[in-house]
Design a protein around this motif. Structure first.
Motif, PDB file in Angstrom:
ATOM      1  N   MET A  74       0.825  -1.206   0.000  1.00 13.87           N
ATOM      2  CA  MET A  74       0.000   0.000   0.000  1.00 13.87           C
ATOM      3  C   MET A  74       0.862   1.259   0.000  1.00 13.87           C
ATOM      4  SD  MET A  74      -3.462  -0.879   2.153  1.00 13.87           S
ATOM      5  CE  MET A  74      -2.806  -1.754   3.565  1.00 13.87           C
ATOM      6  N   GLU A  75       1.952   1.234   0.744  1.00 16.39           N
ATOM      7  CA  GLU A  75       2.859   2.387   0.781  1.00 16.39           C
ATOM      8  C   GLU A  75       3.473   2.630  -0.600  1.00 16.39           C
ATOM      9  OE1 GLU A  75       5.802   3.926   4.267  1.00 16.39           O
ATOM     10  OE2 GLU A  75       6.343   2.028   3.322  1.00 16.39           O
ATOM     11  N   LYS A  76       3.804   1.543  -1.300  1.00 16.61           N
ATOM     12  CA  LYS A  76       4.369   1.642  -2.652  1.00 16.61           C
ATOM     13  C   LYS A  76       3.346   2.245  -3.619  1.00 16.61           C
ATOM     14  CE  LYS A  76       6.295  -1.441  -6.241  1.00 16.61           C
ATOM     15  NZ  LYS A  76       5.156  -1.705  -7.143  1.00 16.61           N
ATOM     16  N   LEU A  77       2.091   1.798  -3.533  1.00 14.07           N
ATOM     17  CA  LEU A  77       1.048   2.334  -4.408  1.00 14.07           C
ATOM     18  C   LEU A  77       0.781   3.808  -4.106  1.00 14.07           C
ATOM     19  CD1 LEU A  77      -1.381  -0.721  -4.334  1.00 14.07           C
ATOM     20  CD2 LEU A  77      -0.042   0.057  -6.294  1.00 14.07           C
ATOM     21  N   ASN A  78       0.827   4.144  -2.838  1.00 14.97           N
ATOM     22  CA  ASN A  78       0.664   5.553  -2.429  1.00 14.97           C
ATOM     23  C   ASN A  78       1.760   6.414  -3.042  1.00 14.97           C
ATOM     24  OD1 ASN A  78       2.037   7.344   0.064  1.00 14.97           O
ATOM     25  ND2 ASN A  78      -0.072   7.879  -0.435  1.00 14.97           N
ATOM     26  N   ARG A  79       2.969   5.915  -3.005  1.00 16.05           N
ATOM     27  CA  ARG A  79       4.118   6.676  -3.511  1.00 16.05           C
ATOM     28  C   ARG A  79       4.095   6.770  -5.046  1.00 16.05           C
ATOM     29  NH1 ARG A  79       7.495   3.775  -1.156  1.00 16.05           N
ATOM     30  NH2 ARG A  79       8.118   2.419  -2.876  1.00 16.05           N
ATOM     31  N   LEU A 105       2.336   4.680   9.081  1.00 15.27           N
ATOM     32  CA  LEU A 105       1.616   5.902   8.724  1.00 15.27           C
ATOM     33  C   LEU A 105       2.542   7.114   8.670  1.00 15.27           C
ATOM     34  CD1 LEU A 105      -1.564   5.449  10.972  1.00 15.27           C
ATOM     35  CD2 LEU A 105      -1.359   4.989   8.517  1.00 15.27           C
ATOM     36  N   HIS A 106       2.292   7.988   7.707  1.00 14.99           N
ATOM     37  CA  HIS A 106       3.058   9.229   7.589  1.00 14.99           C
ATOM     38  C   HIS A 106       2.378  10.362   8.368  1.00 14.99           C
ATOM     39  CE1 HIS A 106       4.469   7.565   3.413  1.00 14.99           C
ATOM     40  NE2 HIS A 106       4.806   6.796   4.421  1.00 14.99           N
ATOM     41  N   ARG A 107       1.111  10.134   8.724  1.00 11.70           N
ATOM     42  CA  ARG A 107       0.385  11.079   9.561  1.00 11.70           C
ATOM     43  C   ARG A 107      -0.575  10.292  10.450  1.00 11.70           C
ATOM     44  NH1 ARG A 107      -4.009  15.544   7.381  1.00 11.70           N
ATOM     45  NH2 ARG A 107      -4.608  16.402   9.419  1.00 11.70           N
ATOM     46  N   LYS A 108      -0.591  10.627  11.726  1.00 12.45           N
ATOM     47  CA  LYS A 108      -1.405   9.892  12.693  1.00 12.45           C
ATOM     48  C   LYS A 108      -2.343  10.863  13.402  1.00 12.45           C
ATOM     49  CE  LYS A 108       2.742   7.115  13.417  1.00 12.45           C
ATOM     50  NZ  LYS A 108       3.780   6.662  14.385  1.00 12.45           N
TER      51      LYS A 108
END
Length: 230
Positions: free
Chosen positions: A186-191, A210-213
């Motif tokens: 998921m992180e790869k798809l986000n990027r 998470l990059h924001r919590k």
């Protein structure tokens, strides 16, 4: 570009002869490409807020703007159109169609759009390549592991390249190794696709990615923390 704008949002539910306030005057905004999560214990309001953002519920007061659409003002048809065209959903229980193949499960959201069979096939195979499951195209969910089923669910959520993906406890049924593989995917798809991801979770494995919590407590935002990503 702001994908989500939440202003003074309150959500109440009937309870007995009174009511229960699940969300209390929430103010939040999310920009394009965020990898963010609503974090908190059970009952903190995170799934309720995720459902409102996903147009599955409406505010009692205040406003939730999603891609410029005021959720509380949409009728059922308009809300369905928003979900169909712009949103992807990932649930902890996978929600796959057990009698259909991996290909058919991922193709399902595309059947609601005006696309040719060749367009659908190309998009499905792209999505399965993103999650590393092109070799399982003819398999059915009972033949897959839990981790593979969740990767199919991710492919299904991503196949139309939505602007926003909402994930409710997506690793709850997975062991640690599979959880990390799913989150890295998921992180790869986000990027790579700049898709905005918004999670609802209390799983520490998810929280660590998470990059924001946004910490919710008793229906209020307790803390909003941005994490520096190397």
């Amino acid at each position: 570009m702001e994908i989500i704008q939440i202003s003074n949002l309150t959500k109440r539910f009937p309870m007995g002869k009174g009511e229960f306030t699940a969300l209390k005057r929430i103010d939040l905004t999310f920009g394009k490409g965020e990898f963010a999560g609503l974090v908190g214990p059970s009952g903190s309001g995170k799934t309720t807020l995720l459902n409102i953002v996903g147009s599955l519920d409406v505010p009692s007061e205040g406003e939730a703007l999603v891609l410029g659409n005021s959720i509380g003002k949409l009728n059922a048809k308009q809300a369905a159109k928003l979900r169909k065209e712009n949103l992807g959903f990932i649930f902890q229980s996978y929600n796959l169609l057990q009698v259909h193949t991996v290909f058919e499960n991922v193709e399902f959201p595309l059947l609601l759009l005006n696309l040719s069979a060749s367009e659908r096939k190309r998009m499905v195979m792209d999505a399965l390549e993103w999650v590393g499951l092109t070799d399982k195209v003819k398999s059915k969910p009972p033949q897959l592991s839990g981790g593979e089923c969740q990767r199919v669910a991710i492919a299904r959520a991503m196949v139309k390249r939505p602007s926003l993906v909402l994930a409710d406890e997506p690793t709850a049924n997975l062991d640690a190794a599979n959880s990390h593989n799913i989150l890295k995917t998921m992180e790869k798809l986000n990027r790579e696709l700049e898709t905005t991801f918004l999670f609802a979770t209390h799983d520490e494995k998810v929280i660590s990615y998470l990059h924001r919590k946004i910490y919710l407590l008793d229906g209020k935002v307790d803390k909003d923390e941005v994490v520096t990503v190397n």
